[in-house]
Scaffold this motif. Structure first.
Motif, mmCIF file in Angstrom:
data_model
loop_
_atom_site.group_PDB
_atom_site.id
_atom_site.type_symbol
_atom_site.label_atom_id
_atom_site.label_comp_id
_atom_site.label_asym_id
_atom_site.label_seq_id
_atom_site.Cartn_x
_atom_site.Cartn_y
_atom_site.Cartn_z
ATOM 1 N N ALA A 13 -6.557 1.264 -7.020
ATOM 2 C CA ALA A 13 -5.319 1.270 -7.593
ATOM 3 C C ALA A 13 -4.514 2.465 -7.168
ATOM 4 C CB ALA A 13 -5.487 1.191 -9.264
ATOM 5 N N ASP A 14 -5.124 3.420 -6.968
ATOM 6 C CA ASP A 14 -4.699 4.835 -6.412
ATOM 7 C C ASP A 14 -3.750 4.557 -5.158
ATOM 8 O OD1 ASP A 14 -5.879 6.234 -8.540
ATOM 9 O OD2 ASP A 14 -7.399 6.666 -7.398
ATOM 10 N N ILE A 15 -4.155 3.529 -4.246
ATOM 11 C CA ILE A 15 -3.324 3.343 -3.106
ATOM 12 C C ILE A 15 -2.428 1.901 -3.045
ATOM 13 C CG2 ILE A 15 -4.890 4.487 -1.442
ATOM 14 C CD1 ILE A 15 -6.191 1.830 -0.846
ATOM 15 N N ASP A 16 -2.523 1.510 -4.605
ATOM 16 C CA ASP A 16 -1.583 0.099 -4.597
ATOM 17 C C ASP A 16 -0.258 0.769 -4.818
ATOM 18 O OD1 ASP A 16 -0.429 -1.764 -5.244
ATOM 19 O OD2 ASP A 16 -1.783 -2.704 -6.967
ATOM 20 N N VAL A 68 -5.984 13.341 -0.774
ATOM 21 C CA VAL A 68 -7.052 13.556 -1.527
ATOM 22 C C VAL A 68 -7.698 14.668 -1.369
ATOM 23 C CG1 VAL A 68 -9.321 12.475 -1.826
ATOM 24 C CG2 VAL A 68 -7.572 10.967 -1.073
ATOM 25 N N LEU A 93 -2.077 8.363 0.693
ATOM 26 C CA LEU A 93 -2.356 9.170 -0.279
ATOM 27 C C LEU A 93 -3.137 10.743 0.133
ATOM 28 C CD1 LEU A 93 -2.960 9.296 -3.464
ATOM 29 C CD2 LEU A 93 -5.215 8.172 -3.205
ATOM 30 N N CYS A 138 0.732 -1.221 -0.002
ATOM 31 C CA CYS A 138 0.028 0.069 -0.089
ATOM 32 C C CYS A 138 1.010 1.262 0.035
ATOM 33 C CB CYS A 138 -0.910 0.038 1.218
ATOM 34 S SG CYS A 138 -2.376 -0.916 1.177
ATOM 35 N N VAL A 149 -11.788 7.784 -4.774
ATOM 36 C CA VAL A 149 -10.253 7.257 -5.034
ATOM 37 C C VAL A 149 -10.337 5.617 -5.373
ATOM 38 C CG1 VAL A 149 -8.457 6.369 -3.463
ATOM 39 C CG2 VAL A 149 -9.514 8.564 -2.995
ATOM 40 N N ALA A 150 -9.978 5.384 -6.419
ATOM 41 C CA ALA A 150 -9.831 4.064 -6.848
ATOM 42 C C ALA A 150 -8.942 3.008 -6.122
ATOM 43 C CB ALA A 150 -9.336 3.750 -8.361
ATOM 44 N N SER A 159 -13.657 1.173 -5.758
ATOM 45 C CA SER A 159 -13.352 2.850 -5.522
ATOM 46 C C SER A 159 -14.239 3.347 -4.565
ATOM 47 C CB SER A 159 -13.688 3.705 -6.745
ATOM 48 O OG SER A 159 -14.962 3.749 -7.514
#
Length: 243
Positions: free
Chosen positions: A24-27, A14, A12, A9, A21-22, A46
């Motif tokens: 993938a955004d925190i991957d 925002v 992020l 992780c 937030v998707a 999301s």
């Protein structure tokens, strides 16, 4: 395939101007020996956030492969309110008998996503008008939220003089029939007005001419008018003498 993915992780920031937030955004670089097929953030592809989630929130990233193996990790979302208020102004009329207005007086329904914390009118908490402001005045309403975002709009304030003059009359005046015409000004004694400029009428005219029919004491009315048409009256006794 019985090997679970390795979930990685990343935290992020925002902006509430783009609050979705998707997963993938925190991957932060998750891997699997075969192939990652699904990423979920708190159980969904999301999530959309609001002011209620400020200032931060811990979420869970779930990483799944094609065989149903999964791994999870936590990420911290830090929220920033970057959305300015929406200002709405309304025009108003202000009488000089109540000359002070507040920002709320010209606010026609301003809103903010996280709540308005302050309103100012021309940079102050209130504004007071005087005779020098008669007519239309433009004022600026500034609306600010808790994050310091602000917006402004302009309103027209129409200032009107609704305060009548104070009429002052001479108690008694003598008029000789050899000079029988008296101006309204001759009856004035200390009349005043909040805005300064007044004119006078004696029984509705600028002057009055007396005749033999008026011999003796007469009660006459002085009318004092200001520039806005407000009036006040007082009475004098005019004694007419045949000389």
């Amino acid at each position: 395939d019985d090997i679970a993915p390795n979930a990685v992780c990343q935290n992020l920031t925002v902006n509430l101007g783009a609050p979705t937030v998707a997963a993938a955004d925190i991957d932060g670089g998750s891997t699997d020996n075969c192939t990652i097929t699904t990423l979920l953030i708190d159980g969904a592809p999301s999530q959309t956030y609001s002011c209620a989630d400020m200032p931060s929130k811990v979420v869970t990233l779930r990483v799944e492969d094609g065989a149903g193996n999964f791994d999870e990790c936590p990420a911290t979302l830090t929220f920033v309110d970057d959305v300015p208020p929406v200002t709405v102004c309304q025009n108003i009329t202000v009488p000089l008998s109540a000359p002070t207005i507040t920002p709320a007086s010209v606010d026609g329904g301003s809103t903010d996503n996280c709540g308005i914390t302050s309103r100012l009118i021309n940079g102050a908490a209130s504004r007071t008008f005087t005779c020098a402001h008669l007519g239309d005045q433009t004022v600026t309403l500034r609306v600010t939220d808790g994050a310091g975002n602000f917006n402004e709009c302009a309103a027209t304030v129409t200032v009107v003089d609704d305060i009548p003059p104070t009429a002052g009359c001479r108690g008694s005046v003598t008029v000789n029939l050899s000079s029988p015409t008296m101006s309204a000004n001759a009856l004035n004694l200390g009349s005043s007005d909040n805005c300064g400029t007044v004119s006078y009428q004696i029984e509705g005219a600028a002057s009055k001419t007396f005749t033999c029919a008026d011999l003796g004491p007469n009660t006459v009315t002085l009318t004092v008018l200001d520039g806005a048409g407000n009036t006040d009256t007082c009475d004098s006794t005019v004694t007419v003498v045949d000389n």
